[in-house]
Design a protein around this motif. Structure first.
Motif, PDB file in Angstrom:
ATOM      1  N   SER A 150       0.856  -1.180   0.000  1.00  0.00           N
ATOM      2  CA  SER A 150       0.000   0.000   0.000  1.00  0.00           C
ATOM      3  C   SER A 150       0.898   1.237   0.000  1.00  0.00           C
ATOM      4  O   SER A 150       2.133   1.118   0.079  1.00  0.00           O
ATOM      5  CB  SER A 150      -0.958  -0.015   1.194  1.00  0.00           C
ATOM      6  N   ILE A 151       0.253   2.397  -0.097  1.00  0.00           N
ATOM      7  CA  ILE A 151       1.029   3.633  -0.202  1.00  0.00           C
ATOM      8  C   ILE A 151       0.889   4.433   1.084  1.00  0.00           C
ATOM      9  O   ILE A 151      -0.219   4.677   1.554  1.00  0.00           O
ATOM     10  CB  ILE A 151       0.527   4.508  -1.384  1.00  0.00           C
ATOM     11  N   LYS A 152       2.021   4.799   1.652  1.00  0.00           N
ATOM     12  CA  LYS A 152       1.994   5.730   2.779  1.00  0.00           C
ATOM     13  C   LYS A 152       2.158   7.114   2.155  1.00  0.00           C
ATOM     14  O   LYS A 152       3.155   7.366   1.463  1.00  0.00           O
ATOM     15  CB  LYS A 152       3.142   5.418   3.746  1.00  0.00           C
ATOM     16  N   TRP A 153       1.176   7.962   2.383  1.00  0.00           N
ATOM     17  CA  TRP A 153       1.195   9.272   1.727  1.00  0.00           C
ATOM     18  C   TRP A 153       2.496  10.025   2.040  1.00  0.00           C
ATOM     19  O   TRP A 153       2.934   9.976   3.192  1.00  0.00           O
ATOM     20  CB  TRP A 153      -0.004  10.105   2.224  1.00  0.00           C
ATOM     21  N   PRO A 154       3.145  10.682   1.098  1.00  0.00           N
ATOM     22  CA  PRO A 154       2.700  10.760  -0.285  1.00  0.00           C
ATOM     23  C   PRO A 154       3.186   9.631  -1.177  1.00  0.00           C
ATOM     24  O   PRO A 154       2.464   9.213  -2.071  1.00  0.00           O
ATOM     25  CB  PRO A 154       3.310  12.093  -0.765  1.00  0.00           C
ATOM     26  N   ASN A 155       4.392   9.126  -0.954  1.00  0.00           N
ATOM     27  CA  ASN A 155       4.843   8.161  -1.960  1.00  0.00           C
ATOM     28  C   ASN A 155       5.808   7.092  -1.438  1.00  0.00           C
ATOM     29  O   ASN A 155       6.713   6.683  -2.138  1.00  0.00           O
ATOM     30  CB  ASN A 155       5.458   8.875  -3.176  1.00  0.00           C
ATOM     31  N   ASP A 156       5.583   6.635  -0.230  1.00  0.00           N
ATOM     32  CA  ASP A 156       6.339   5.467   0.235  1.00  0.00           C
ATOM     33  C   ASP A 156       5.485   4.230  -0.030  1.00  0.00           C
ATOM     34  O   ASP A 156       4.272   4.262   0.168  1.00  0.00           O
ATOM     35  CB  ASP A 156       6.563   5.525   1.759  1.00  0.00           C
ATOM     36  N   ILE A 157       6.143   3.161  -0.422  1.00  0.00           N
ATOM     37  CA  ILE A 157       5.403   1.917  -0.627  1.00  0.00           C
ATOM     38  C   ILE A 157       5.676   1.038   0.593  1.00  0.00           C
ATOM     39  O   ILE A 157       6.846   0.837   0.966  1.00  0.00           O
ATOM     40  CB  ILE A 157       5.851   1.206  -1.927  1.00  0.00           C
ATOM     41  N   VAL A 158       4.597   0.553   1.199  1.00  0.00           N
ATOM     42  CA  VAL A 158       4.765  -0.209   2.443  1.00  0.00           C
ATOM     43  C   VAL A 158       4.181  -1.615   2.310  1.00  0.00           C
ATOM     44  O   VAL A 158       3.230  -1.843   1.568  1.00  0.00           O
ATOM     45  CB  VAL A 158       4.121   0.508   3.663  1.00  0.00           C
ATOM     46  N   LEU A 159       4.804  -2.512   3.070  1.00  0.00           N
ATOM     47  CA  LEU A 159       4.331  -3.894   3.182  1.00  0.00           C
ATOM     48  C   LEU A 159       4.303  -4.196   4.670  1.00  0.00           C
ATOM     49  O   LEU A 159       5.313  -3.958   5.358  1.00  0.00           O
ATOM     50  CB  LEU A 159       5.332  -4.846   2.508  1.00  0.00           C
ATOM     51  N   ASN A 160       3.183  -4.699   5.157  1.00  0.00           N
ATOM     52  CA  ASN A 160       3.073  -4.973   6.591  1.00  0.00           C
ATOM     53  C   ASN A 160       3.540  -3.801   7.449  1.00  0.00           C
ATOM     54  O   ASN A 160       4.308  -3.979   8.394  1.00  0.00           O
ATOM     55  CB  ASN A 160       3.876  -6.224   6.960  1.00  0.00           C
ATOM     56  N   SER A 161       3.112  -2.623   7.081  1.00  0.00           N
ATOM     57  CA  SER A 161       3.401  -1.395   7.828  1.00  0.00           C
ATOM     58  C   SER A 161       4.874  -0.992   7.865  1.00  0.00           C
ATOM     59  O   SER A 161       5.273  -0.173   8.687  1.00  0.00           O
ATOM     60  CB  SER A 161       2.900  -1.501   9.278  1.00  0.00           C
TER      61      SER A 161
END
Ligand code: BTN
Length: 270
Positions: free
Chosen positions: A117-128
């Motif tokens: 998922s995306i942590k705003w604005p543009n980090d991509i996260v997996l399992n937080s």
């Protein structure tokens, strides 16, 4: 394709790029057709900016970076287990839209990394935890936007992070238990970047807003906003049409734009 001392041949490529494999897997018309590969680079973003006379879509890839840069002036750890690259773009667009393009690039990467998922604005996260960061930098000629460099860093086969990053960073390997080819992953990312870039050029950010919102792990969370010397908590409630974050703290509703702001979860990274 120009190659600077990159291994080739049919050997596992968990820790380096194979020119043949990238070519074999790449299915784009523009992005990465001109590819500059480095065994070691300072920062692919810096190199892309220095070589911004090259054609649109040129991609600078490094097996490792010695001076990888992150957002807000941070250092980006870039050993041999990751995919570090920068795409040189020359869109015919108003500088106001640069941040939108950054969000669109996050959607592109999110599409490739399953369950992310995306942590705003543009980090991509997996399992937080952060698995990928994106650094967008613009080059101007006076007031005119000359080019944009989109730098993407994915932690791919990393087995372990230093103590200070353990709680906030992860890799595809740590989340899936499987190592993967850096070359194939790079080709997939470039493919999706091209698809999204073309759609963005044609229809603008509006074409991505719904997907971005659905993918955004920050929405409906209590977040900590760090702006200059100020730090406060707020509830992230929505995004504007332009992709700015709308937060509520106390009775106030505020719109947070990208710039020099860091948004963190209250109890963890997201
Ligand atoms: C961030 O989340 O802070 C952005 C990280 C961006 C890292 C990538 S790796 C490839 C490119 N070269 C750099 O020096 N930075 C970007």
């Amino acid at each position: 394709m120009k190659t600077n001392n990159i291994k080739s041949g049919n050997v596992p490529d968990y820790r380096f790029f194979s020119e043949e494999k990238i070519k074999e897997s790449l299915n784009t018309k523009l992005i990465g057709k001109n590819l500059v590969l480095y065994e070691t680079a300072t920062s692919t973003n810096t190199l892309a900016k220095e070589n911004s006379h090259l054609s649109e879509g040129t991609v600078f890839v490094a097996n490792e970076q010695t001076a990888g840069r992150g957002r807000l002036g941070r250092v980006w750890n870039s050993g041999k287990d990751g995919v570090w690259f920068s795409v040189l773009l020359k869109p015919d667009m108003h500088p106001d839209k640069i941040q939108n393009l950054t969000l669109v690039m996050a959607v592109a990467v999110k599409r490739v990394i399953e369950k992310s998922s995306i942590k705003w604005p543009n980090d991509i996260v997996l399992n937080s935890k952060k698995v990928c960061g994106i650094l967008t930098e613009a080059c101007f000629d006076g007031d005119k936007l000359k080019s944009i460099v989109v730098g993407v860093g994915v932690n791919v086969n990393t087995e372990e992070f230093p103590e200070d990053l353990k709680n906030v960073a992860t890799s595809l390997y740590l989340e899936t238990g499987e190592k993967q080819s850096k070359s194939v992953l790079l080709a997939k990312l470039l493919g999706e970047i091209e698809v999204c870039y073309n759609l963005f050029a044609e229809k603008g950010f509006n074409a991505f807003l719904d997907e971005y919102k659905k993918s955004c792990a920050t929405l409906n969370q209590t977040v900590k906003i760090c702006k200059n010397d100020e730090e406060y908590t707020a509830q992230a409630i929505d995004l504007t049409e332009n992709g700015e974050l709308i937060v509520k703290h106390g009775e106030n509703t505020e719109t947070i734009s990208f710039g020099e702001v860091s948004v963190r979860g209250l109890f963890g990274y997201v």
